[in-house]
Design a protein around this motif. Structure first.
Motif, short mmCIF file in Angstrom:
data_model
loop_
_atom_site.label_atom_id
_atom_site.label_comp_id
_atom_site.label_asym_id
_atom_site.label_seq_id
_atom_site.Cartn_x
_atom_site.Cartn_y
_atom_site.Cartn_z
N ALA A 130 0.83 -1.22 0.00
CA ALA A 130 0.00 0.00 0.00
C ALA A 130 0.85 1.25 0.00
N GLY A 131 2.05 1.17 -0.62
CA GLY A 131 2.92 2.34 -0.72
C GLY A 131 3.66 2.67 0.55
N CYS A 132 3.51 1.88 1.59
CA CYS A 132 4.18 2.15 2.86
C CYS A 132 5.49 1.37 2.95
N THR A 133 6.46 1.96 3.64
CA THR A 133 7.77 1.34 3.82
C THR A 133 8.16 1.41 5.28
N LEU A 134 8.66 0.30 5.79
CA LEU A 134 9.13 0.26 7.17
C LEU A 134 10.65 0.43 7.15
N ILE A 135 11.13 1.47 7.84
CA ILE A 135 12.57 1.73 7.94
C ILE A 135 13.03 1.31 9.33
N VAL A 136 14.06 0.47 9.35
CA VAL A 136 14.62 -0.04 10.61
C VAL A 136 15.94 0.69 10.87
N ALA A 137 16.04 1.30 12.07
CA ALA A 137 17.25 2.06 12.45
C ALA A 137 17.94 1.36 13.61
N ARG A 138 19.23 1.15 13.47
CA ARG A 138 20.01 0.49 14.52
C ARG A 138 21.25 1.34 14.82
N ASP A 139 21.51 1.57 16.11
CA ASP A 139 22.68 2.34 16.52
C ASP A 139 23.93 1.45 16.39
N VAL A 140 24.81 1.82 15.48
CA VAL A 140 26.03 1.02 15.26
C VAL A 140 27.27 1.86 15.57
N THR A 141 27.11 2.85 16.46
CA THR A 141 28.25 3.73 16.77
C THR A 141 29.43 2.93 17.29
N GLU A 142 29.17 2.05 18.26
CA GLU A 142 30.26 1.26 18.82
C GLU A 142 30.86 0.33 17.78
N ARG A 143 30.01 -0.25 16.97
CA ARG A 143 30.52 -1.16 15.93
C ARG A 143 31.38 -0.42 14.92
N VAL A 144 30.94 0.78 14.53
CA VAL A 144 31.72 1.58 13.58
C VAL A 144 33.06 1.97 14.20
N LEU A 145 33.03 2.31 15.52
CA LEU A 145 34.27 2.67 16.19
C LEU A 145 35.23 1.48 16.23
N VAL A 146 34.67 0.30 16.54
CA VAL A 146 35.51 -0.91 16.56
C VAL A 146 36.06 -1.20 15.17
N GLU A 147 35.20 -1.07 14.15
CA GLU A 147 35.65 -1.32 12.79
C GLU A 147 36.75 -0.34 12.38
N GLU A 148 36.59 0.92 12.80
CA GLU A 148 37.61 1.93 12.48
C GLU A 148 38.94 1.59 13.17
N ARG A 149 38.82 1.14 14.44
CA ARG A 149 40.04 0.75 15.14
C ARG A 149 40.69 -0.46 14.48
N LEU A 150 39.86 -1.39 14.05
CA LEU A 150 40.40 -2.56 13.35
C LEU A 150 41.07 -2.17 12.05
N ARG A 151 40.44 -1.25 11.31
CA ARG A 151 41.05 -0.78 10.06
C ARG A 151 42.37 -0.09 10.34
N GLN A 152 42.41 0.72 11.42
CA GLN A 152 43.64 1.41 11.77
C GLN A 152 44.72 0.42 12.16
N ALA A 153 44.33 -0.57 12.98
CA ALA A 153 45.31 -1.58 13.40
C ALA A 153 45.80 -2.38 12.20
N THR A 154 44.87 -2.71 11.30
CA THR A 154 45.26 -3.46 10.10
C THR A 154 46.19 -2.63 9.23
N SER A 155 45.88 -1.33 9.11
CA SER A 155 46.74 -0.45 8.31
C SER A 155 48.13 -0.36 8.92
N GLU A 156 48.20 -0.22 10.24
CA GLU A 156 49.51 -0.14 10.90
C GLU A 156 50.28 -1.44 10.75
N LEU A 157 49.57 -2.57 10.93
CA LEU A 157 50.23 -3.87 10.79
C LEU A 157 50.73 -4.08 9.37
N THR A 158 49.92 -3.67 8.39
CA THR A 158 50.34 -3.78 7.00
C THR A 158 51.58 -2.94 6.73
#
Length: 431
Positions: A130-158
């Protein structure tokens, strides 16, 4: 949902006068259960109709962002509040449109919450009819921070890996190669990625297989790095040397760090050869010094015997003549070896020549004694025949200032026990 009434838009239509159903009417039985579920889910939920109006926001959405339905009545109002930066808002609007169209499954955006804090929110969408859409929002701040730290650690290790001339192998406990990575400075790759799945023991020379197996077991058993191992492989025209270190990782995995040490080994071998050569030179020089000391001691002994004999002869001669003559006060002595090189200069000779004894040591006696037939007589009769001989006329001492001092010279041969001439004593007086 309209107003404060809990109306769940499902796309059903109630029968009207013309038999058609009204859009977004509440369901019949089970509506309370559905709303209870929506209020309790940890993810934020937003129901958006086809015109971009926000029909419903659950409590979790307000808890995550701080916004209520009154704050964001439409998607346009949401974008203005959540993304106050115009440039970033345009990008998010474009990505949001792709999300609503189904062109992408998720969208992660930095959202400015009602409190002013910035949170990273992941959005997903699900069309419900009927033209309606359900949008699901999830707080991923901590996950993004962890992912950024992992990327940084991976970059440093590389960066660390690429900065070293090593080959890094991730292994199972039995030595199976799971992954490999070589630094940019590694000259010759001992193990290529094509060999993944093989046991590292199969790639090493026979002499290193057992030692490596023991190192793997030790690292697994003690959960500590094993002692480094060295091995050699014969390459094209050159034997290459390597060092391998085994370091434990997580879950029975191991890291093998292999470094080529050919240059170091060759330098060590060259240094060892130089050390051996130096030791040989030192031993040879020590032997030469010992021989020279022995010759010097023998020469000093012979000098003492010769001087004693000369003194005895003088004493006997004086007794036979009936009177003891005293030695002339200014007599100087220079002692030489068999080649005529100066060995000892007494104090009187130093005063007469103006040279210190160490200045004349090793120099030919002819540098300070010349003139007349002194050289010929002393060389032929004293050093050549072992007899005493003198020169009363024409001889002179060459002083350190270049002047010449006329002298009378007497040469006495120094003879060893075998009768060989090993030097002479030159005694001279002012003429």
């Amino acid at each position: 949902m309209t107003g404060n009434n809990t109306v769940w838009d499902t796309g059903r239509r109630a029968p009207g006068a013309d038999g058609a159903r009204e859009p977004c009417q509440a369901p019949h039985p089970g509506e309370g259960v559905c709303l209870s579920i929506l209020r309790e889910v940890p993810d934020g939920l937003v129901l958006v109709d086809s015109e971009g109006r926000c029909r419903y926001l659950n409590p979790a959405f307000t808890r995550i962002t701080g916004y209520t339905r009154a704050d964001v009545p439409t998607l346009e109002a949401w974008f203005e509040r959540a993304h106050p930066n115009p440039a970033y808002r345009r990008d998010m609007q474009e990505m949001g449109e792709r999300l609503l169209r189904g062109d992408q499954s998720t969208l992660v955006a930095s959202v400015v919450c009602r409190s002013g804090k910035v949170r990273d929110i992941e959005f997903r969408q699900a069309p419900i009819g009927a033209g309606c859409t359900l949008i699901v929002a999830r707080d991923v701040t901590e996950r993004v921070l962890v992912e950024e730290r992992l990327r940084q650690a991976t970059s440093e290790l590389t960066a660390v890996i690429e900065a070293f001339p090593d080959l890094f192998l991730r292994l199972n406990a039995d030595g199976t190669i799971l992954d490999s990575r070589a630094g940019r400075l590694a000259e010759v790759p001992l193990v290529s990625r094509a060999l993944l799945g093989r046991r590292v023991q199969e790639l090493l020379p026979a002499g290193a297989v057992e030692a490596l197996g023991n190192a793997l077991q030790e690292a697994v058993r003690t959960d500590a790095p094993a002692a480094p191992l060295e091995f050699a492989c014969t390459g094209p025209g050159r034997v290459r040397h390597y060092e391998i270190r085994i370091v434990p990782l997580y879950e029975m995995h191991l890291l093998a760090v292999i470094r080529e040490i050919t240059d170091r080994k060759e330098a060590e071998e060259e240094l060892h050869r130089h050390r051996e050569h130096l030791e040989d030179l030192i031993a040879e020089r020590t032997a030469e010094l010992e021989r020279a000391n022995q010759r010097l001691e023998h020469l000093l002994y012979c000098i003492e015997v010769t001087e004693r004999r000369a003194a005895t002869d003088w004493l006997e001669s004086s007794i036979e003549q009936g009177a003891l003559e005293t030695a002339e006060p200014d007599a100087g002595r220079i002692t030489t070896d068999a080649a005529g090189a100066i060995v000892i200069v007494d104090a009187a000779a130093e005063r007469m020549t103006g040279y210190a004894g160490d200045e004349l040591a090793g120099r030919p006696v002819w540098d300070v004694l010349s003139g007349g037939d002194a050289r010929g007589v002393l060389t032929a009769k004293v050093l050549g025949e072992g007899r005493s001989a003198g020169c009363a006329v024409g001889a002179a001492l060459v002083r350190n200032d270049g002047s010449r001092l006329p002298v009378r010279v007497l040469g006495d041969a120094i003879v060893d026990a075998g009768g060989a001439v090993i030097g002479m004593i030159c005694t001279f007086w002012k003429a």
